[in-house]
Design a protein around this motif. Structure first.
Motif, PDB file in Angstrom:
ATOM      1  N   LEU A 132       1.070   8.925  -4.410  1.00 46.89           N
ATOM      2  CA  LEU A 132       2.139   8.605  -5.341  1.00 46.89           C
ATOM      3  C   LEU A 132       2.450   7.113  -5.379  1.00 46.89           C
ATOM      4  CD1 LEU A 132       4.746  11.474  -4.729  1.00 46.89           C
ATOM      5  CD2 LEU A 132       3.496  11.027  -6.841  1.00 46.89           C
ATOM      6  N   GLY A 133       2.747   6.630  -6.564  1.00 47.65           N
ATOM      7  CA  GLY A 133       3.368   5.328  -6.752  1.00 47.65           C
ATOM      8  C   GLY A 133       4.773   5.557  -7.273  1.00 47.65           C
ATOM      9  N   TYR A 134       5.631   4.539  -7.128  1.00 45.16           N
ATOM     10  CA  TYR A 134       7.043   4.734  -7.445  1.00 45.16           C
ATOM     11  C   TYR A 134       7.574   3.609  -8.314  1.00 45.16           C
ATOM     12  CZ  TYR A 134       6.515   7.838  -3.434  1.00 45.16           C
ATOM     13  OH  TYR A 134       6.073   8.810  -2.568  1.00 45.16           O
ATOM     14  N   LEU A 161       0.812  -1.215   0.000  1.00 46.70           N
ATOM     15  CA  LEU A 161       0.000   0.000   0.000  1.00 46.70           C
ATOM     16  C   LEU A 161       0.844   1.263   0.000  1.00 46.70           C
ATOM     17  CD1 LEU A 161      -2.810  -1.080   2.483  1.00 46.70           C
ATOM     18  CD2 LEU A 161      -2.732  -1.278  -0.002  1.00 46.70           C
ATOM     19  N   GLU A 162       2.104   1.174   0.457  1.00 47.45           N
ATOM     20  CA  GLU A 162       2.981   2.332   0.415  1.00 47.45           C
ATOM     21  C   GLU A 162       3.339   2.697  -1.020  1.00 47.45           C
ATOM     22  OE1 GLU A 162       4.421   4.323   3.116  1.00 47.45           O
ATOM     23  OE2 GLU A 162       2.574   3.438   3.874  1.00 47.45           O
ATOM     24  N   ASN A 163       3.215   1.757  -1.930  1.00 44.97           N
ATOM     25  CA  ASN A 163       3.542   1.991  -3.331  1.00 44.97           C
ATOM     26  C   ASN A 163       2.488   1.313  -4.198  1.00 44.97           C
ATOM     27  OD1 ASN A 163       4.652   2.415  -5.828  1.00 44.97           O
ATOM     28  ND2 ASN A 163       6.481   1.181  -5.490  1.00 44.97           N
ATOM     29  N   PRO A 164       1.399   2.022  -4.529  1.00 38.86           N
ATOM     30  CA  PRO A 164       0.314   1.393  -5.286  1.00 38.86           C
ATOM     31  C   PRO A 164       0.767   0.777  -6.600  1.00 38.86           C
ATOM     32  CG  PRO A 164      -0.358   3.545  -4.463  1.00 38.86           C
ATOM     33  CD  PRO A 164       1.102   3.422  -4.170  1.00 38.86           C
ATOM     34  N   ALA A 165       1.825   1.306  -7.206  1.00 43.26           N
ATOM     35  CA  ALA A 165       2.290   0.790  -8.492  1.00 43.26           C
ATOM     36  C   ALA A 165       3.189  -0.422  -8.339  1.00 43.26           C
ATOM     37  CB  ALA A 165       3.045   1.889  -9.249  1.00 43.26           C
ATOM     38  N   GLY A 166       3.560  -0.784  -7.117  1.00 44.22           N
ATOM     39  CA  GLY A 166       4.571  -1.805  -6.892  1.00 44.22           C
ATOM     40  C   GLY A 166       4.107  -3.211  -7.203  1.00 44.22           C
ATOM     41  N   ASP A 171       7.759   8.870 -10.896  1.00 46.52           N
ATOM     42  CA  ASP A 171       6.674   9.110  -9.940  1.00 46.52           C
ATOM     43  C   ASP A 171       5.345   8.970 -10.669  1.00 46.52           C
ATOM     44  OD1 ASP A 171       8.599   9.653  -8.063  1.00 46.52           O
ATOM     45  OD2 ASP A 171       8.272  11.815  -8.020  1.00 46.52           O
ATOM     46  N   ILE A 172       4.454   8.139 -10.133  1.00 44.17           N
ATOM     47  CA  ILE A 172       3.153   7.905 -10.752  1.00 44.17           C
ATOM     48  C   ILE A 172       2.078   8.498  -9.852  1.00 44.17           C
ATOM     49  CG2 ILE A 172       1.597   6.182 -11.724  1.00 44.17           C
ATOM     50  CD1 ILE A 172       5.019   4.965 -10.919  1.00 44.17           C
ATOM     51  N   PHE A 173       1.204   9.330 -10.404  1.00 43.40           N
ATOM     52  CA  PHE A 173       0.221  10.082  -9.623  1.00 43.40           C
ATOM     53  C   PHE A 173      -1.153   9.408  -9.708  1.00 43.40           C
ATOM     54  CE2 PHE A 173       3.648  12.876 -10.576  1.00 43.40           C
ATOM     55  CZ  PHE A 173       3.754  13.751  -9.515  1.00 43.40           C
ATOM     56  N   PHE A 174      -1.715   9.100  -8.521  1.00 42.25           N
ATOM     57  CA  PHE A 174      -3.023   8.463  -8.418  1.00 42.25           C
ATOM     58  C   PHE A 174      -3.990   9.402  -7.686  1.00 42.25           C
ATOM     59  CE2 PHE A 174       0.000   4.976  -8.717  1.00 42.25           C
ATOM     60  CZ  PHE A 174      -0.622   4.069  -9.549  1.00 42.25           C
ATOM     61  N   PRO A 175      -4.917  10.058  -8.403  1.00 45.85           N
ATOM     62  CA  PRO A 175      -5.885  10.935  -7.738  1.00 45.85           C
ATOM     63  C   PRO A 175      -6.791  10.136  -6.808  1.00 45.85           C
ATOM     64  CG  PRO A 175      -5.855  11.308 -10.120  1.00 45.85           C
ATOM     65  CD  PRO A 175      -5.082  10.053  -9.870  1.00 45.85           C
ATOM     66  N   LEU A 176      -7.044  10.674  -5.624  1.00 47.68           N
ATOM     67  CA  LEU A 176      -7.953  10.038  -4.680  1.00 47.68           C
ATOM     68  C   LEU A 176      -9.372  10.541  -4.916  1.00 47.68           C
ATOM     69  CD1 LEU A 176      -5.891  10.020  -1.369  1.00 47.68           C
ATOM     70  CD2 LEU A 176      -6.028   8.282  -3.159  1.00 47.68           C
ATOM     71  N   LYS A 177     -10.321   9.623  -4.813  1.00 49.12           N
ATOM     72  CA  LYS A 177     -11.709   9.958  -5.102  1.00 49.12           C
ATOM     73  C   LYS A 177     -12.252  10.955  -4.085  1.00 49.12           C
ATOM     74  CE  LYS A 177     -16.138   7.663  -6.048  1.00 49.12           C
ATOM     75  NZ  LYS A 177     -16.855   6.364  -6.059  1.00 49.12           N
ATOM     76  N   ASP A 178     -12.944  11.959  -4.569  1.00 48.96           N
ATOM     77  CA  ASP A 178     -13.715  12.917  -3.765  1.00 48.96           C
ATOM     78  C   ASP A 178     -12.868  13.919  -2.994  1.00 48.96           C
ATOM     79  OD1 ASP A 178     -16.053  11.659  -4.608  1.00 48.96           O
ATOM     80  OD2 ASP A 178     -16.012  10.257  -2.922  1.00 48.96           O
ATOM     81  N   ILE A 179     -11.546  13.857  -3.073  1.00 52.07           N
ATOM     82  CA  ILE A 179     -10.727  14.886  -2.427  1.00 52.07           C
ATOM     83  C   ILE A 179      -9.646  15.345  -3.390  1.00 52.07           C
ATOM     84  CG2 ILE A 179     -11.120  14.080  -0.065  1.00 52.07           C
ATOM     85  CD1 ILE A 179      -8.375  12.777  -0.117  1.00 52.07           C
ATOM     86  N   ALA A 180      -9.235  16.600  -3.248  1.00 49.70           N
ATOM     87  CA  ALA A 180      -8.231  17.171  -4.146  1.00 49.70           C
ATOM     88  C   ALA A 180      -6.831  16.777  -3.679  1.00 49.70           C
ATOM     89  CB  ALA A 180      -8.384  18.688  -4.203  1.00 49.70           C
ATOM     90  N   PHE A 181      -6.500  15.497  -3.889  1.00 54.04           N
ATOM     91  CA  PHE A 181      -5.196  14.997  -3.451  1.00 54.04           C
ATOM     92  C   PHE A 181      -4.799  13.826  -4.329  1.00 54.04           C
ATOM     93  CE2 PHE A 181      -2.292  12.527  -0.805  1.00 54.04           C
ATOM     94  CZ  PHE A 181      -1.462  13.524  -0.282  1.00 54.04           C
ATOM     95  N   GLU A 182      -3.500  13.741  -4.620  1.00 54.61           N
ATOM     96  CA  GLU A 182      -2.975  12.622  -5.395  1.00 54.61           C
ATOM     97  C   GLU A 182      -1.950  11.872  -4.554  1.00 54.61           C
ATOM     98  OE1 GLU A 182      -2.908  13.893 -10.012  1.00 54.61           O
ATOM     99  OE2 GLU A 182      -1.653  15.110  -8.703  1.00 54.61           O
TER     100      GLU A 182
END
Length: 354
Positions: free
Chosen positions: A97-99, A38-43, A84-95
Motif C-alpha cells: 500500500l501507498g498512502y 519505502l514505508e509509503n511508495p507513493a510519498g 489508499d493506493i495499491f501496488f501489486p508485487l511482482k511474482d506474488i499474489a500480494f499488494e
C-alpha cells in the motif's frame, strides 16, 4: 497551541546571503531522501514549517491554532478522506500500500432521496496526481493498480485514467515561472491535480453531503495573508517520522532535531482527523504557497479557508470552502508547502454548483 495568525508571519526567513545558502543546502536535503520513503511508495517530500505548533482537541478532531471555530471543526473531519493506493508485487499474489489523501467536491445541488429519508448530491473526487504515479526506486518499479477513497462506512474506487501514469521530463513545471528574476522552482508532476469520475448515484454513500466540500465562489480572489488549512486522517504505517518530515531531522541547517514526542504533539495520532493551519504566503498563476505543516502522505488533501481571524477579503460565505489541492513541500524554500488551485484545472475552471 498557536494563538491567532500572528505567529504565522514569523515563519518566513529574511532574505540574506546566509539565508539563501541555507535554502540551497535544504534543496539538496529535499532531493536526496526519496529512496528512504519505502514505508509509503507513493510519498513525496513535505515540510515542517513551524515546530512550535501543537494540535489540541476541538470539535470532532484536533487542530493546531485558534483560527477555526468549533462549528467548523465539527463539520470538517468527515471530509478528511484517506486515499489508499495499491501496488501489486511482482511474482506474488500480494499488494503493498501507498498512502495519500483525497477529497470530494460537490458538483450539484443537494436533494432528498426518493423516500425522503436522506440527502445526497453529486460529487467529483480529487487528489494530487503524484499519488497515482508509477514510482521508480532503487528497490524496483511500483505500478499502482487502483486507488480507494476510504470513509467510515467503506471505500470507493478513485476512477481516473491517471492511475499508473509515469512522470516524464515534459511534466516538469516551474511554479515560479511567472515571477520575473525568480530562481526556477521545478515540480516533477505538472499541474498536480487528478480528477476522478463524477459520482452521482443517489444510493452511493459518497454522495452524502457530509463528505464533500463546496468549491469557493468563482469571484473569490486568493491573497497573501488569508488563513487556510488541510484536514488529514493518516494511517499508522504512514504516520509522520523524522524521515518523512522535511525540517524534522538532524540534517536541516539551523534547525534542531525534533523528537518523536514532539512529532506526535505537532501532528497528532493516526486514524483520527488532524487539521494543520497556516497563511497563504504567495499566490502564483496556478498555485499557492502557504505556511501550514505537513508530512509525507498529506498530498491530495483539500486546502480550505478558515473561519476566524480572516482579512476582509474572505467573506462569511467563503468559510470552509475548498480552494486548492495540497501537493507537497516547496521545491527550494524550507519554510513553506504548496498546492494547486482547483479552478486552474479544466474540470473546475467554470464550475457552477447550483
Amino acid at each position: 497551541f498557536r494563538q491567532g495568525s500572528q505567529q504565522i508571519q514569523q515563519t518566513t526567513a529574511p532574505k540574506t546571503t546566509r539565508g539563501k545558502a541555507a535554502q540551497d543546502q535544504m534543496a539538496g536535503v529535499l532531493a536526496d531522501d526519496e529512496d528512504h520513503l519505502l514505508e509509503n511508495p507513493a510519498g513525496t517530500s513535505e515540510c515542517l514549517v513551524d515546530d512550535r505548533r501543537r494540535v489540541v482537541p476541538l470539535g470532532f478532531g484536533k487542530v493546531d491554532s485558534d483560527d477555526i471555530t468549533e462549528d467548523l471543526m465539527i463539520e470538517i473531519p468527515a471530509k478528511a478522506i484517506p486515499l489508499d493506493i495499491f501496488f501489486p508485487l511482482k511474482d506474488i499474489a500480494f499488494e503493498t500500500l501507498g498512502y495519500g489523501q483525497g477529497g470530494l467536491i460537490k458538483s450539484g445541488s443537494i436533494s432528498q432521496s426518493p423516500g425522503g429519508t436522506t440527502l445526497h448530491c453529486p460529487v467529483v473526487p480529487v487528489t494530487a496526481k503524484r499519488n497515482l504515479r508509477t514510482v521508480r526506486k532503487k528497490t524496483g518499479v511500483y505500478v499502482p493498480s487502483r486507488a480507494n477513497l476510504v470513509v467510515e462506512v467503506g471505500c470507493a474506487n478513485f476512477d481516473s485514467p491517471d492511475v499508473g501514469w509515469e512522470p516524464k521530463r515534459e511534466d516538469e513545471y516551474d511554479i515560479r515561472k511567472s515571477v520575473e528574476g525568480s530562481r526556477p522552482a521545478l515540480t516533477l508532476f505538472g499541474l498536480d491535480i487528478s480528477v476522478g469520475r463524477e459520482i452521482s448515484a443517489t444510493e452511493h454513500p459518497l454522495t452524502d453531503p457530509a463528505y464533500s466540500f463546496n468549491l469557493v465562489r468563482s469571484a473569490f480572489c486568493l491573497e497573501v495573508g488569508q488563513l487556510v488549512a488541510i484536514a488529514v486522517n493518516f494511517r499508522r504505517k504512514a504516520r509522520p517520522t523524522k524521515e518523512t518530515i522535511k525540517g524534522a531531522g538532524p540534517l536541516v541547517p539551523g534547525k534542531k532535531e525534533v523528537s518523536d514526542d514532539e512529532i506526535k504533539s505537532i501532528y497528532g495520532l493516526p486514524d483520527s482527523v488532524n487539521v494543520y493551519t497556516g497563511a497563504i504566503t504567495f499566490v502564483g498563476e496556478n498555485h499557492i504557497e502557504y505556511s501550514f505543516n505537513s508530512f509525507t502522505g498529506c498530498s491530495g488533501a483539500i486546502v480550505f479557508l478558515l473561519d476566524k481571524n480572516q482579512p476582509e477579503s474572505v467573506q462569511k460565505c467563503d468559510h470552509g470552502k475548498a480552494i486548492a489541492v495540497h501537493s507537497g513541500s516547496h521545491p527550494f524554500l524550507p519554510n513553506r508547502n504548496f498546492g494547486f488551485k482547483l479552478r486552474c484545472h479544466p474540470r473546475f475552471a467554470n464550475f457552477d454548483q447550483s
